[in-house]
Write an enzyme that holds these catalytic residues in place. Structure first.
Site, PDB file in Angstrom:
ATOM      1  N   CYS A  18      52.866  40.831  38.557  1.00  0.00           N
ATOM      2  CA  CYS A  18      51.769  41.780  38.808  1.00  0.00           C
ATOM      3  C   CYS A  18      50.943  41.396  40.036  1.00  0.00           C
ATOM      4  CB  CYS A  18      50.880  41.893  37.581  1.00  0.00           C
ATOM      5  SG  CYS A  18      51.767  42.584  36.167  1.00  0.00           S
ATOM      6  N   HIS A  67      44.138  44.715  40.220  1.00  0.00           N
ATOM      7  CA  HIS A  67      45.341  45.077  39.477  1.00  0.00           C
ATOM      8  C   HIS A  67      44.913  45.838  38.227  1.00  0.00           C
ATOM      9  CE1 HIS A  67      48.986  45.066  37.312  1.00  0.00           C
ATOM     10  NE2 HIS A  67      48.672  44.075  36.500  1.00  0.00           N
ATOM     11  N   ASN A 108      49.693  50.019  33.297  1.00  0.00           N
ATOM     12  CA  ASN A 108      49.940  48.840  34.131  1.00  0.00           C
ATOM     13  C   ASN A 108      51.293  49.022  34.835  1.00  0.00           C
ATOM     14  OD1 ASN A 108      50.582  46.348  35.208  1.00  0.00           O
ATOM     15  ND2 ASN A 108      49.960  45.175  33.392  1.00  0.00           N
TER      16      ASN A 108
HETATM   17  C1  LIG Z   1      47.314  43.455  24.498  1.00  0.00           C
HETATM   18  C2  LIG Z   1      45.844  43.622  24.165  1.00  0.00           C
HETATM   19  C3  LIG Z   1      45.370  45.017  24.534  1.00  0.00           C
HETATM   20  C4  LIG Z   1      45.670  43.452  22.670  1.00  0.00           C
HETATM   21  O1  LIG Z   1      44.306  43.562  22.328  1.00  0.00           O
HETATM   22  P1  LIG Z   1      43.638  42.492  21.355  1.00  0.00           P
HETATM   23  O2  LIG Z   1      42.242  42.913  21.143  1.00  0.00           O
HETATM   24  O3  LIG Z   1      43.886  41.141  21.938  1.00  0.00           O
HETATM   25  O4  LIG Z   1      44.466  42.752  20.062  1.00  0.00           O
HETATM   26  P2  LIG Z   1      45.246  41.693  19.166  1.00  0.00           P
HETATM   27  O5  LIG Z   1      46.493  41.267  19.867  1.00  0.00           O
HETATM   28  O6  LIG Z   1      44.273  40.659  18.735  1.00  0.00           O
HETATM   29  O7  LIG Z   1      45.650  42.613  17.962  1.00  0.00           O
HETATM   30  C5  LIG Z   1      44.676  43.197  17.109  1.00  0.00           C
HETATM   31  C6  LIG Z   1      45.380  44.024  16.068  1.00  0.00           C
HETATM   32  O8  LIG Z   1      45.917  45.210  16.673  1.00  0.00           O
HETATM   33  C7  LIG Z   1      47.291  45.325  16.337  1.00  0.00           C
HETATM   34  N1  LIG Z   1      47.972  45.983  17.432  1.00  0.00           N
HETATM   35  C8  LIG Z   1      48.621  45.428  18.490  1.00  0.00           C
HETATM   36  N2  LIG Z   1      49.114  46.373  19.280  1.00  0.00           N
HETATM   37  C9  LIG Z   1      48.782  47.557  18.737  1.00  0.00           C
HETATM   38  C10 LIG Z   1      49.004  48.893  19.106  1.00  0.00           C
HETATM   39  N3  LIG Z   1      49.657  49.216  20.228  1.00  0.00           N
HETATM   40  N4  LIG Z   1      48.511  49.852  18.320  1.00  0.00           N
HETATM   41  C11 LIG Z   1      47.824  49.577  17.206  1.00  0.00           C
HETATM   42  N5  LIG Z   1      47.582  48.319  16.789  1.00  0.00           N
HETATM   43  C12 LIG Z   1      48.055  47.325  17.554  1.00  0.00           C
HETATM   44  C13 LIG Z   1      47.747  43.921  16.131  1.00  0.00           C
HETATM   45  O9  LIG Z   1      48.921  43.880  15.337  1.00  0.00           O
HETATM   46  C14 LIG Z   1      46.564  43.325  15.437  1.00  0.00           C
HETATM   47  O10 LIG Z   1      46.607  43.675  14.090  1.00  0.00           O
HETATM   48  P3  LIG Z   1      46.168  42.618  12.941  1.00  0.00           P
HETATM   49  O11 LIG Z   1      44.727  42.317  13.220  1.00  0.00           O
HETATM   50  O12 LIG Z   1      46.403  43.395  11.700  1.00  0.00           O
HETATM   51  O13 LIG Z   1      47.063  41.450  13.145  1.00  0.00           O
HETATM   52  C15 LIG Z   1      44.956  42.581  24.874  1.00  0.00           C
HETATM   53  O14 LIG Z   1      45.213  41.303  24.353  1.00  0.00           O
HETATM   54  C16 LIG Z   1      45.210  42.564  26.343  1.00  0.00           C
HETATM   55  O15 LIG Z   1      44.900  43.518  27.026  1.00  0.00           O
HETATM   56  N6  LIG Z   1      45.740  41.443  26.882  1.00  0.00           N
HETATM   57  C17 LIG Z   1      46.078  41.355  28.287  1.00  0.00           C
HETATM   58  C18 LIG Z   1      47.376  42.029  28.501  1.00  0.00           C
HETATM   59  C19 LIG Z   1      47.649  42.301  29.924  1.00  0.00           C
HETATM   60  O16 LIG Z   1      46.848  42.880  30.598  1.00  0.00           O
HETATM   61  N7  LIG Z   1      48.808  41.867  30.373  1.00  0.00           N
HETATM   62  C20 LIG Z   1      49.309  42.106  31.665  1.00  0.00           C
HETATM   63  C21 LIG Z   1      48.707  41.173  32.612  1.00  0.00           C
HETATM   64  S1  LIG Z   1      49.426  41.403  34.165  1.00  0.00           S
END
Ligand SMILES: CC(C)(COP(=O)(O)OP(=O)(O)OC[C@H]1O[C@@H](n2cnc3c(N)ncnc32)[C@H](O)[C@@H]1OP(=O)(O)O)[C@@H](O)C(=O)NCCC(=O)NCCS
Length: 338
Positions: A128, A265, A295
Protein backbone atom coordinates in the site's frame (compact mmCIF):
# COMPACT_ATOMS: atom_id res chain seq x y z
CA UNK A 1 17.45 5.02 -28.59
CA UNK A 2 17.47 6.89 -25.29
CA UNK A 3 18.73 5.01 -22.27
CA UNK A 4 18.78 5.93 -18.61
CA UNK A 5 22.20 6.87 -17.34
CA UNK A 6 23.80 9.13 -14.79
CA UNK A 7 26.82 11.12 -15.86
CA UNK A 8 28.49 12.43 -12.67
CA UNK A 9 30.25 15.28 -14.54
CA UNK A 10 27.00 16.41 -16.07
CA UNK A 11 25.18 16.14 -12.73
CA UNK A 12 27.70 18.51 -11.13
CA UNK A 13 27.31 21.13 -13.85
CA UNK A 14 23.53 20.82 -14.24
CA UNK A 15 21.09 23.27 -12.61
CA UNK A 16 19.31 22.04 -9.49
CA UNK A 17 16.18 20.17 -10.53
CA UNK A 18 12.80 19.45 -8.98
CA UNK A 19 10.17 16.87 -9.97
CA UNK A 20 7.00 18.81 -10.78
CA UNK A 21 3.55 17.21 -11.16
CA UNK A 22 2.27 18.20 -14.61
CA UNK A 23 -0.67 15.81 -15.01
CA UNK A 24 -2.90 13.31 -13.20
CA UNK A 25 -5.24 10.55 -14.33
CA UNK A 26 -7.19 7.62 -12.98
CA UNK A 27 -9.28 4.64 -13.96
CA UNK A 28 -11.87 2.59 -12.07
CA UNK A 29 -13.55 -0.68 -13.06
CA UNK A 30 -17.13 -0.24 -14.25
CA UNK A 31 -18.70 -2.47 -11.61
CA UNK A 32 -19.57 -0.89 -8.25
CA UNK A 33 -20.17 -3.21 -5.30
CA UNK A 34 -21.99 -1.64 -2.36
CA UNK A 35 -21.77 -2.82 1.24
CA UNK A 36 -25.34 -4.08 0.93
CA UNK A 37 -24.34 -6.24 -2.05
CA UNK A 38 -21.38 -7.64 -0.07
CA UNK A 39 -23.69 -8.46 2.83
CA UNK A 40 -25.50 -10.89 0.53
CA UNK A 41 -22.24 -12.77 0.09
CA UNK A 42 -20.61 -12.72 3.56
CA UNK A 43 -21.89 -12.24 7.10
CA UNK A 44 -21.53 -8.46 7.40
CA UNK A 45 -23.60 -5.28 7.25
CA UNK A 46 -23.43 -1.80 5.76
CA UNK A 47 -23.56 -0.39 9.29
CA UNK A 48 -20.55 -2.43 10.53
CA UNK A 49 -18.41 -1.57 7.50
CA UNK A 50 -19.23 2.15 7.51
CA UNK A 51 -18.75 2.49 11.26
CA UNK A 52 -15.38 0.67 11.37
CA UNK A 53 -13.89 1.85 8.07
CA UNK A 54 -15.91 4.63 6.39
CA UNK A 55 -16.20 2.46 3.26
CA UNK A 56 -19.58 2.55 1.46
CA UNK A 57 -18.70 0.96 -1.88
CA UNK A 58 -15.75 -0.25 -3.96
CA UNK A 59 -15.12 -0.92 -7.67
CA UNK A 60 -14.41 -4.54 -8.60
CA UNK A 61 -12.66 -5.46 -11.86
CA UNK A 62 -14.07 -7.97 -14.31
CA UNK A 63 -11.78 -10.45 -16.07
CA UNK A 64 -10.84 -8.04 -18.83
CA UNK A 65 -9.96 -5.22 -16.41
CA UNK A 66 -6.52 -6.38 -15.39
CA UNK A 67 -4.01 -4.29 -13.45
CA UNK A 68 -2.16 -3.34 -16.64
CA UNK A 69 -5.42 -2.40 -18.41
CA UNK A 70 -6.48 -0.11 -15.54
CA UNK A 71 -2.92 1.23 -15.21
CA UNK A 72 -2.69 1.99 -18.92
CA UNK A 73 -6.02 3.87 -18.85
CA UNK A 74 -4.94 5.93 -15.85
CA UNK A 75 -1.53 6.66 -17.40
CA UNK A 76 -3.12 7.68 -20.70
CA UNK A 77 -5.43 10.09 -18.86
CA UNK A 78 -2.45 11.58 -16.98
CA UNK A 79 -0.52 12.04 -20.24
CA UNK A 80 -3.51 13.77 -21.82
CA UNK A 81 -3.95 15.97 -18.77
CA UNK A 82 -0.29 16.99 -19.04
CA UNK A 83 -0.66 17.70 -22.77
CA UNK A 84 2.14 15.25 -23.50
CA UNK A 85 2.57 12.25 -25.79
CA UNK A 86 4.34 8.89 -25.55
CA UNK A 87 7.53 10.40 -26.98
CA UNK A 88 7.85 12.73 -23.99
CA UNK A 89 8.13 9.95 -21.36
CA UNK A 90 11.43 8.24 -20.57
CA UNK A 91 10.55 6.50 -17.30
CA UNK A 92 7.53 4.42 -16.27
CA UNK A 93 7.26 3.13 -12.72
CA UNK A 94 4.24 1.08 -11.73
CA UNK A 95 3.60 0.45 -8.05
CA UNK A 96 1.62 -2.77 -7.73
CA UNK A 97 1.33 -5.97 -5.71
CA UNK A 98 -1.16 -7.49 -8.14
CA UNK A 99 0.68 -7.61 -11.48
CA UNK A 100 -1.02 -9.32 -14.42
CA UNK A 101 1.85 -11.80 -14.49
CA UNK A 102 4.80 -12.68 -12.30
CA UNK A 103 6.80 -11.19 -15.15
CA UNK A 104 7.19 -9.16 -17.32
CA UNK A 105 6.47 -6.12 -15.22
CA UNK A 106 3.13 -4.35 -15.45
CA UNK A 107 5.09 -1.15 -16.16
CA UNK A 108 6.42 -2.60 -19.42
CA UNK A 109 2.86 -3.53 -20.42
CA UNK A 110 1.70 0.02 -19.68
CA UNK A 111 4.71 1.34 -21.61
CA UNK A 112 3.81 -0.81 -24.63
CA UNK A 113 0.11 0.02 -24.33
CA UNK A 114 0.89 3.72 -24.58
CA UNK A 115 3.43 3.31 -27.40
CA UNK A 116 6.42 4.47 -25.35
CA UNK A 117 9.57 3.02 -26.91
CA UNK A 118 12.35 4.85 -25.08
CA UNK A 119 13.70 4.93 -21.55
CA UNK A 120 13.01 2.32 -18.87
CA UNK A 121 9.96 0.82 -17.19
CA UNK A 122 9.77 -1.27 -14.05
CA UNK A 123 7.43 -2.29 -11.23
CA UNK A 124 7.94 -1.35 -7.63
CA UNK A 125 6.43 -3.39 -4.83
CA UNK A 126 5.89 -1.79 -1.43
CA UNK A 127 2.25 -2.86 -1.14
CA UNK A 128 0.00 0.00 0.00
CA UNK A 129 3.02 2.31 0.37
CA UNK A 130 4.03 1.54 -3.22
CA UNK A 131 2.95 4.85 -4.76
CA UNK A 132 4.88 6.92 -2.22
CA UNK A 133 7.95 4.72 -2.77
CA UNK A 134 7.49 5.12 -6.56
CA UNK A 135 7.24 8.92 -6.32
CA UNK A 136 10.39 8.99 -4.21
CA UNK A 137 12.19 6.70 -6.68
CA UNK A 138 11.11 8.70 -9.74
CA UNK A 139 12.18 11.87 -7.96
CA UNK A 140 15.74 10.48 -7.64
CA UNK A 141 15.88 9.76 -11.39
CA UNK A 142 14.52 13.18 -12.31
CA UNK A 143 16.54 15.33 -9.93
CA UNK A 144 19.81 13.62 -10.90
CA UNK A 145 19.09 14.22 -14.59
CA UNK A 146 18.84 10.46 -15.34
CA UNK A 147 15.31 10.91 -16.74
CA UNK A 148 13.27 13.91 -17.85
CA UNK A 149 9.65 12.89 -17.52
CA UNK A 150 8.23 10.00 -15.53
CA UNK A 151 4.85 8.33 -15.49
CA UNK A 152 4.30 7.16 -11.92
CA UNK A 153 1.39 4.73 -11.73
CA UNK A 154 -0.33 2.91 -8.88
CA UNK A 155 -2.52 0.09 -10.21
CA UNK A 156 -4.15 -2.80 -8.37
CA UNK A 157 -6.71 -5.56 -8.59
CA UNK A 158 -6.77 -6.66 -4.95
CA UNK A 159 -10.11 -8.38 -5.60
CA UNK A 160 -7.99 -11.15 -7.20
CA UNK A 161 -6.07 -11.86 -3.96
CA UNK A 162 -8.58 -11.30 -1.18
CA UNK A 163 -10.20 -14.29 0.42
CA UNK A 164 -13.87 -13.78 -0.42
CA UNK A 165 -14.82 -16.12 2.44
CA UNK A 166 -13.06 -13.94 5.04
CA UNK A 167 -15.34 -11.09 6.13
CA UNK A 168 -12.59 -9.46 8.19
CA UNK A 169 -10.61 -8.58 5.03
CA UNK A 170 -12.76 -8.89 1.91
CA UNK A 171 -14.94 -5.91 2.81
CA UNK A 172 -11.95 -3.56 2.89
CA UNK A 173 -10.47 -3.69 -0.59
CA UNK A 174 -11.26 -2.46 -4.11
CA UNK A 175 -9.66 -2.19 -7.55
CA UNK A 176 -8.44 0.80 -9.55
CA UNK A 177 -5.50 2.78 -10.85
CA UNK A 178 -4.12 6.30 -10.71
CA UNK A 179 -1.16 8.02 -12.30
CA UNK A 180 0.80 11.24 -12.29
CA UNK A 181 3.35 12.68 -14.70
CA UNK A 182 6.43 14.12 -13.04
CA UNK A 183 8.67 16.45 -15.05
CA UNK A 184 12.19 17.60 -14.16
CA UNK A 185 12.16 21.39 -14.01
CA UNK A 186 14.73 23.88 -12.83
CA UNK A 187 14.22 24.34 -9.09
CA UNK A 188 12.63 27.53 -7.88
CA UNK A 189 13.19 29.03 -4.46
CA UNK A 190 13.07 26.71 -1.42
CA UNK A 191 9.68 25.46 -0.21
CA UNK A 192 7.80 28.02 -2.30
CA UNK A 193 9.02 26.43 -5.54
CA UNK A 194 6.93 23.77 -7.27
CA UNK A 195 7.78 20.07 -7.13
CA UNK A 196 8.57 17.25 -4.74
CA UNK A 197 10.11 19.03 -1.74
CA UNK A 198 10.96 16.03 0.43
CA UNK A 199 10.36 12.31 0.82
CA UNK A 200 10.82 9.96 3.76
CA UNK A 201 10.64 6.17 3.49
CA UNK A 202 10.83 3.41 6.11
CA UNK A 203 10.51 -0.38 6.24
CA UNK A 204 10.62 -2.90 9.06
CA UNK A 205 10.39 -6.50 7.86
CA UNK A 206 9.87 -7.91 11.35
CA UNK A 207 6.13 -7.26 10.94
CA UNK A 208 5.66 -9.59 7.99
CA UNK A 209 2.99 -11.75 9.65
CA UNK A 210 0.68 -8.81 10.34
CA UNK A 211 -0.23 -8.27 6.69
CA UNK A 212 0.86 -10.65 3.96
CA UNK A 213 -0.20 -12.93 1.12
CA UNK A 214 0.13 -16.64 1.93
CA UNK A 215 1.57 -17.67 -1.43
CA UNK A 216 3.95 -16.70 -4.19
CA UNK A 217 5.99 -18.08 -7.10
CA UNK A 218 9.01 -18.84 -4.91
CA UNK A 219 7.17 -20.56 -2.05
CA UNK A 220 3.85 -22.22 -2.80
CA UNK A 221 3.87 -21.71 -6.56
CA UNK A 222 0.41 -20.17 -6.19
CA UNK A 223 -0.77 -16.58 -5.99
CA UNK A 224 -2.02 -16.94 -2.43
CA UNK A 225 -4.59 -14.95 -0.47
CA UNK A 226 -4.33 -11.82 1.65
CA UNK A 227 -4.06 -12.36 5.43
CA UNK A 228 -4.15 -9.64 8.06
CA UNK A 229 -4.17 -9.00 11.79
CA UNK A 230 -6.49 -6.01 11.46
CA UNK A 231 -6.21 -4.67 15.00
CA UNK A 232 -2.38 -4.78 14.99
CA UNK A 233 -2.22 -3.06 11.61
CA UNK A 234 -4.56 -0.37 12.89
CA UNK A 235 -2.43 0.23 15.99
CA UNK A 236 0.81 0.35 14.01
CA UNK A 237 -0.66 2.66 11.38
CA UNK A 238 -1.83 5.24 13.89
CA UNK A 239 1.05 4.85 16.32
CA UNK A 240 4.03 4.71 13.99
CA UNK A 241 3.38 6.20 10.60
CA UNK A 242 3.54 9.81 11.70
CA UNK A 243 7.34 9.68 11.95
CA UNK A 244 7.82 9.87 8.16
CA UNK A 245 5.37 12.76 7.91
CA UNK A 246 7.15 14.73 10.61
CA UNK A 247 10.46 14.05 8.85
CA UNK A 248 9.09 15.15 5.46
CA UNK A 249 7.84 18.42 6.99
CA UNK A 250 11.19 19.01 8.75
CA UNK A 251 13.26 18.33 5.63
CA UNK A 252 11.26 20.91 3.70
CA UNK A 253 11.26 23.46 6.53
CA UNK A 254 7.46 23.45 6.71
CA UNK A 255 4.81 22.47 9.27
CA UNK A 256 1.32 20.98 9.32
CA UNK A 257 -0.06 24.52 9.44
CA UNK A 258 1.46 25.29 6.02
CA UNK A 259 -0.33 22.29 4.48
CA UNK A 260 -3.20 22.75 2.04
CA UNK A 261 -4.12 19.09 1.42
CA UNK A 262 -3.44 15.84 3.25
CA UNK A 263 -3.85 12.94 0.80
CA UNK A 264 -3.16 9.76 2.79
CA UNK A 265 -3.45 6.15 1.70
CA UNK A 266 -7.17 5.39 1.77
CA UNK A 267 -7.38 2.30 4.00
CA UNK A 268 -9.70 3.35 6.75
CA UNK A 269 -11.36 6.62 7.71
CA UNK A 270 -10.60 6.14 11.41
CA UNK A 271 -6.86 5.61 10.75
CA UNK A 272 -6.75 8.69 8.52
CA UNK A 273 -8.55 10.97 10.99
CA UNK A 274 -6.57 9.72 13.99
CA UNK A 275 -3.28 10.33 12.10
CA UNK A 276 -4.36 13.82 11.04
CA UNK A 277 -5.42 14.70 14.60
CA UNK A 278 -2.09 13.47 15.98
CA UNK A 279 -0.19 15.61 13.47
CA UNK A 280 -2.30 18.73 14.00
CA UNK A 281 -3.65 18.61 10.45
CA UNK A 282 -7.12 20.16 10.27
CA UNK A 283 -9.78 17.65 9.21
CA UNK A 284 -11.04 19.90 6.39
CA UNK A 285 -7.63 19.50 4.71
CA UNK A 286 -8.08 15.72 4.36
CA UNK A 287 -8.90 14.33 0.92
CA UNK A 288 -11.07 11.29 1.59
CA UNK A 289 -12.08 8.81 -1.10
CA UNK A 290 -12.14 5.59 0.92
CA UNK A 291 -15.94 5.84 1.09
CA UNK A 292 -16.18 5.43 -2.72
CA UNK A 293 -13.07 3.38 -3.59
CA UNK A 294 -12.33 1.23 -0.54
CA UNK A 295 -8.66 0.34 -0.05
CA UNK A 296 -7.10 0.15 -3.52
CA UNK A 297 -3.58 -0.31 -2.09
CA UNK A 298 -0.92 1.42 -4.24
CA UNK A 299 -3.64 3.01 -6.39
CA UNK A 300 -5.43 4.82 -3.58
CA UNK A 301 -3.26 7.96 -3.39
CA UNK A 302 -3.03 8.73 -7.13
CA UNK A 303 -6.79 8.05 -7.40
CA UNK A 304 -7.44 10.53 -4.58
CA UNK A 305 -5.02 13.08 -6.09
CA UNK A 306 -6.84 12.89 -9.40
CA UNK A 307 -10.26 13.31 -7.76
CA UNK A 308 -9.15 16.34 -5.72
CA UNK A 309 -7.39 17.99 -8.64
CA UNK A 310 -10.27 17.52 -11.08
CA UNK A 311 -12.90 18.76 -8.60
CA UNK A 312 -10.83 21.91 -8.11
CA UNK A 313 -9.61 21.35 -4.56
CA UNK A 314 -5.88 20.91 -5.35
CA UNK A 315 -4.61 24.01 -7.17
CA UNK A 316 -1.19 25.00 -8.50
CA UNK A 317 0.96 26.23 -5.63
CA UNK A 318 -0.83 24.14 -2.97
CA UNK A 319 1.24 22.20 -0.46
CA UNK A 320 0.20 18.52 -0.55
CA UNK A 321 1.31 15.71 1.77
CA UNK A 322 0.93 12.11 0.58
CA UNK A 323 1.47 9.31 3.08
CA UNK A 324 0.95 5.54 3.26
CA UNK A 325 1.67 2.38 5.20
CA UNK A 326 1.47 -1.16 3.89
CA UNK A 327 2.60 -4.74 4.34
CA UNK A 328 6.15 -5.36 5.49
CA UNK A 329 5.64 -2.99 7.16
CA UNK A 330 6.72 -0.31 4.68
CA UNK A 331 5.66 3.29 5.07
CA UNK A 332 6.51 6.67 3.67
CA UNK A 333 5.54 10.27 3.01
CA UNK A 334 6.22 12.85 0.33
CA UNK A 335 5.62 16.59 0.46
CA UNK A 336 4.76 18.15 -2.89
CA UNK A 337 4.32 21.80 -3.88
CA UNK A 338 1.70 21.36 -6.62
C1 LIG B 1 -10.28 -4.55 10.06
C2 LIG B 1 -10.87 -3.56 11.05
C3 LIG B 1 -11.87 -2.65 10.36
C4 LIG B 1 -11.61 -4.35 12.11
O1 LIG B 1 -12.15 -3.46 13.08
P1 LIG B 1 -11.96 -3.77 14.63
O2 LIG B 1 -12.67 -2.71 15.37
O3 LIG B 1 -10.50 -3.94 14.88
O4 LIG B 1 -12.75 -5.11 14.73
P2 LIG B 1 -12.26 -6.49 15.36
O5 LIG B 1 -11.30 -7.15 14.43
O6 LIG B 1 -11.86 -6.23 16.76
O7 LIG B 1 -13.61 -7.29 15.31
C5 LIG B 1 -14.74 -6.90 16.07
C6 LIG B 1 -15.87 -7.86 15.79
O8 LIG B 1 -16.38 -7.64 14.47
C7 LIG B 1 -16.41 -8.87 13.77
N1 LIG B 1 -16.19 -8.60 12.36
C8 LIG B 1 -15.03 -8.62 11.66
N2 LIG B 1 -15.25 -8.31 10.39
C9 LIG B 1 -16.57 -8.09 10.26
C10 LIG B 1 -17.39 -7.73 9.18
N3 LIG B 1 -16.89 -7.50 7.96
N4 LIG B 1 -18.70 -7.58 9.41
C11 LIG B 1 -19.23 -7.77 10.62
N5 LIG B 1 -18.50 -8.12 11.70
C12 LIG B 1 -17.18 -8.28 11.51
C13 LIG B 1 -15.31 -9.68 14.38
O9 LIG B 1 -15.52 -11.06 14.15
C14 LIG B 1 -15.45 -9.31 15.82
O10 LIG B 1 -16.48 -10.05 16.39
P3 LIG B 1 -16.37 -10.64 17.90
O11 LIG B 1 -16.23 -9.43 18.77
O12 LIG B 1 -17.65 -11.36 18.05
O13 LIG B 1 -15.15 -11.49 17.87
C15 LIG B 1 -9.79 -2.71 11.75
O14 LIG B 1 -9.02 -3.51 12.59
C16 LIG B 1 -8.90 -2.05 10.75
O15 LIG B 1 -9.34 -1.18 10.02
N6 LIG B 1 -7.60 -2.41 10.73
C17 LIG B 1 -6.67 -1.86 9.76
C18 LIG B 1 -6.85 -2.58 8.48
C19 LIG B 1 -6.21 -1.90 7.35
O16 LIG B 1 -6.44 -0.74 7.13
N7 LIG B 1 -5.40 -2.63 6.62
C20 LIG B 1 -4.76 -2.21 5.44
C21 LIG B 1 -3.59 -1.41 5.77
S1 LIG B 1 -2.76 -1.00 4.31
Amino acid sequence: MATLRTDPEQSRRAPKLRSVVVGTGSSLPARVVTNAALAERVDTSDEWIVQRTGIRQRHIADESETTSVLGTQAARAALQDAGLTADDIDLVICATSTPDHTFPSTATQIQAGLGIHQGAAFDLQAVCAGFVFAVSTADKFLTTGAARRALVVGAETFSRIVDWEDRTTCVLFGDGAGAIVLEAQEAQEAAEGRGVLSTSLRSDGRHREKLYVDGGPGSTGTTGRLRMEGRDVFRFAVGQVTDVIVEAFEQAGTTAEDLDWFVPHQANRRIIEASADKLGIARDKIVLTVDRHGNTSAASIPLALDVARRDGRIQAGDLVMIEAIGGGFSWGAALIRW
